[in-house]
Each structure stands twice: as structure tokens, then as C-alpha cells.
Design a protein around this motif. Structure first.
Motif, PDB file in Angstrom:
ATOM      1  N   ALA A   1       0.830  -1.206   0.000  1.00  0.00           N
ATOM      2  CA  ALA A   1       0.000   0.000   0.000  1.00  0.00           C
ATOM      3  C   ALA A   1       0.866   1.258   0.000  1.00  0.00           C
ATOM      4  O   ALA A   1       1.899   1.327   0.656  1.00  0.00           O
ATOM      5  N   ILE A   2       0.426   2.245  -0.791  1.00  0.00           N
ATOM      6  CA  ILE A   2       0.918   3.600  -0.643  1.00  0.00           C
ATOM      7  C   ILE A   2      -0.226   4.431  -0.069  1.00  0.00           C
ATOM      8  O   ILE A   2      -1.393   4.034  -0.143  1.00  0.00           O
ATOM      9  N   ARG A   3       0.107   5.587   0.503  1.00  0.00           N
ATOM     10  CA  ARG A   3      -0.912   6.351   1.235  1.00  0.00           C
ATOM     11  C   ARG A   3      -0.828   7.835   0.892  1.00  0.00           C
ATOM     12  O   ARG A   3       0.214   8.468   1.050  1.00  0.00           O
ATOM     13  N   PHE A   4      -1.954   8.360   0.395  1.00  0.00           N
ATOM     14  CA  PHE A   4      -2.063   9.793   0.123  1.00  0.00           C
ATOM     15  C   PHE A   4      -2.595  10.498   1.360  1.00  0.00           C
ATOM     16  O   PHE A   4      -3.633  10.124   1.913  1.00  0.00           O
ATOM     17  N   ASP A   5      -1.893  11.540   1.793  1.00  0.00           N
ATOM     18  CA  ASP A   5      -2.370  12.360   2.901  1.00  0.00           C
ATOM     19  C   ASP A   5      -1.905  13.811   2.702  1.00  0.00           C
ATOM     20  O   ASP A   5      -1.449  14.468   3.628  1.00  0.00           O
ATOM     21  N   THR A   6      -1.998  14.270   1.449  1.00  0.00           N
ATOM     22  CA  THR A   6      -1.579  15.644   1.157  1.00  0.00           C
ATOM     23  C   THR A   6      -2.548  16.638   1.789  1.00  0.00           C
ATOM     24  O   THR A   6      -3.738  16.375   1.950  1.00  0.00           O
ATOM     25  N   ASP A   7      -2.013  17.791   2.131  1.00  0.00           N
ATOM     26  CA  ASP A   7      -2.808  18.864   2.741  1.00  0.00           C
ATOM     27  C   ASP A   7      -2.075  20.182   2.489  1.00  0.00           C
ATOM     28  O   ASP A   7      -1.459  20.343   1.425  1.00  0.00           O
ATOM     29  N   ASN A   8      -2.104  21.091   3.447  1.00  0.00           N
ATOM     30  CA  ASN A   8      -1.470  22.393   3.235  1.00  0.00           C
ATOM     31  C   ASN A   8       0.026  22.399   3.541  1.00  0.00           C
ATOM     32  O   ASN A   8       0.660  23.453   3.457  1.00  0.00           O
ATOM     33  N   ARG A   9       0.612  21.252   3.894  1.00  0.00           N
ATOM     34  CA  ARG A   9       2.054  21.189   4.067  1.00  0.00           C
ATOM     35  C   ARG A   9       2.750  21.350   2.711  1.00  0.00           C
ATOM     36  O   ARG A   9       2.135  21.191   1.653  1.00  0.00           O
ATOM     37  N   SER A  10       4.041  21.614   2.744  1.00  0.00           N
ATOM     38  CA  SER A  10       4.765  21.891   1.501  1.00  0.00           C
ATOM     39  C   SER A  10       4.856  20.652   0.619  1.00  0.00           C
ATOM     40  O   SER A  10       4.966  19.521   1.097  1.00  0.00           O
ATOM     41  N   GLY A  11       4.807  20.885  -0.687  1.00  0.00           N
ATOM     42  CA  GLY A  11       5.017  19.821  -1.656  1.00  0.00           C
ATOM     43  C   GLY A  11       3.841  18.879  -1.819  1.00  0.00           C
ATOM     44  O   GLY A  11       2.736  19.105  -1.303  1.00  0.00           O
ATOM     45  N   GLY A  12       4.079  17.809  -2.589  1.00  0.00           N
ATOM     46  CA  GLY A  12       3.049  16.806  -2.861  1.00  0.00           C
ATOM     47  C   GLY A  12       3.685  15.446  -3.047  1.00  0.00           C
ATOM     48  O   GLY A  12       4.786  15.178  -2.561  1.00  0.00           O
ATOM     49  N   CYS A  13       2.993  14.545  -3.770  1.00  0.00           N
ATOM     50  CA  CYS A  13       3.452  13.170  -3.992  1.00  0.00           C
ATOM     51  C   CYS A  13       3.609  12.908  -5.483  1.00  0.00           C
ATOM     52  O   CYS A  13       2.673  13.120  -6.262  1.00  0.00           O
ATOM     53  N   GLN A  14       4.778  12.435  -5.878  1.00  0.00           N
ATOM     54  CA  GLN A  14       5.049  12.045  -7.262  1.00  0.00           C
ATOM     55  C   GLN A  14       4.743  10.557  -7.430  1.00  0.00           C
ATOM     56  O   GLN A  14       5.153   9.732  -6.598  1.00  0.00           O
TER      57      GLN A  14
END
Length: 213
Positions: free
Chosen positions: A71-84
Motif C-alpha cells: 500500500a501507498i498512502r495519500f495524505d496531502t494537505d497544506n504542508r509543503s510539496g506533494g506526492c510524485q
């Protein structure tokens, strides 16, 4: 006496020929039927900012068909950067010849496109006898309107199973199915997951499995 010796010699020669013949047949059978190497599905998942936004198994992984990826997990929010995120298929024996998989990342209708990176579009998932990934796409969803649609499209004799489920606020993973259940992409039937993680609790877990027939 001489007759008996000739008979014994013939018997020994026949036995030797039989032994060589049997061992030769066994060797030929072993060489003629090598085991095929199962295709492998690859996922590359890396943070380009705060690593806490991109959890689970990061970096590069490969799972042999028909096993699930980790499993990979997305938990992006207002922190810097994102997920490639990028994908590929390792197919050393050409088992999947004539089949294809593509993936696309697009913003939802009316959504803020900035949440879905600079490489929005549709890309081929390489199916090659070397381990290589296709074009990376980027997820950076947060409190802005809308989400990112990640869609898989398949042709040929391939099935791509997709698990996508929340481990917190289910609203961050629209249309997700419960953990352990999955949707299947096959010829004529794509599968889309909707990623809308932000500052709400939890994130979205994501796994893939490649099958062929």
C-alpha cells in the motif's frame, strides 16, 4: 563359452545405450520446458516536500502477478510539496504482448487544477523486458475546491485490480470501497479513483494487482 561372452557383451552394451537414452531424454525435457517469469507491476511513489504527506511504501516497488503491491498512502494537505507517482510493467518473457495499460491524472470538473500537478494528461504504462517507469504525475490536494481523478485504462488480456479506501475521514477518498474490496479495470472498463485528501483526519490507501489470462 565364447557364445556366452558375446551374449553378455551385447547385454551390457544395450544397457549402456538405454541409460544414455533415458538420461538424454530427461535432460532434453528439462531444457525444452523452462518456467516463464511472471510479469511484475511497478509503482514509484515519492514525496517532493513534506514526506509525511506520502506514506506507506515509498520509493520503488515491484510485485509479481498476481500479487498485490504494498500500500501507498495519500495524505496531502497544506504542508509543503506533494506526492510524485509513476507506474511500469516488467515483462521479460513477452507474456503481455499486444496488451496495454494507460494512466491519467485530471482535475475534477470545476476543481482547482493546481492540485494535480503540471503533468496532467494520459500516459502509457511501459510494458518492457526492463524495469522502467512511465511519466510521473503529481498529487497535491488540499483545501482548494475539487480533487484529482486518477484513471486506469486497459486493453488486451490484462486485468488491473485497484484497492482504494480511507483510513480516516471517508470524504477524502470519494467513491472508495471498503478495505479488502477492489474494482477491476479491463478492456472497455476503466477504473477511476478520486483523491481529495486535505487537513481532515487520515488519508487514502492505494494498492494495485496485475492479472493476465
Amino acid at each position: 563359452m565364447a557364445g556366452r561372452l558375446r551374449t553378455l557383451a551385447c547385454a551390457l552394451a544395450a544397457g549402456a545405450l538405454l541409460t544414455v537414452g533415458l538420461s538424454g531424454t530427461a535432460a532434453y525435457a528439462t531444457e525444452a520446458a523452462p518456467l516463464a517469469v511472471a510479469p511484475q507491476l511497478g509503482v514509484q511513489f515519492n514525496a517532493d516536500g513534506d514526506p509525511g504527506q506520502c506514506g506507506g511504501t515509498t520509493g520503488e516497488q515491484w510485485a509479481a502477478s498476481p500479487d498485490w503491491t504494498q500500500a501507498i498512502r495519500f495524505d496531502t494537505d497544506n504542508r509543503s510539496g506533494g506526492c510524485q507517482l509513476a507506474f511500469g510493467v516488467y515483462d521479460p518473457d513477452g507474456t503481455l504482448a499486444g496488451s496495454s495499460i494507460s494512466y491519467s491524472l485530471q482535475p475534477s470538473s470545476g476543481g482547482d487544477a493546481g492540485q494535480c500537478g503540471n503533468y496532467q494528461g494520459t500516459y502509457a504504462m511501459p510494458i518492457l523486458p526492463i524495469q522502467v517507469f512511465g511519466q510521473a504525475v503529481r498529487v497535491d490536494t488540499d483545501g482548494r475546491p475539487g480533487w484529482c481523478n486518477l484513471t486506469f485504462t486497459v486493453t488486451g488480456r490484462i486485468v488491473l485490480d485497484v484497492q482504494f479506501y480511507p483510513d480516516g475521514d471517508a470524504g477524502q477518498c470519494p467513491d472508495a470501497v471498503p478495505a479488502g474490496q477492489y474494482r477491476s479495470a479491463f478492456a472497455g472498463t476503466p477504473v477511476t479513483v478520486k483523491i481529495d485528501t486535505d487537513s481532515r483526519s487520515g488519508g487514502c490507501q492505494f494498492l494495485l494487482r496485475l492479472r493476465h489470462f
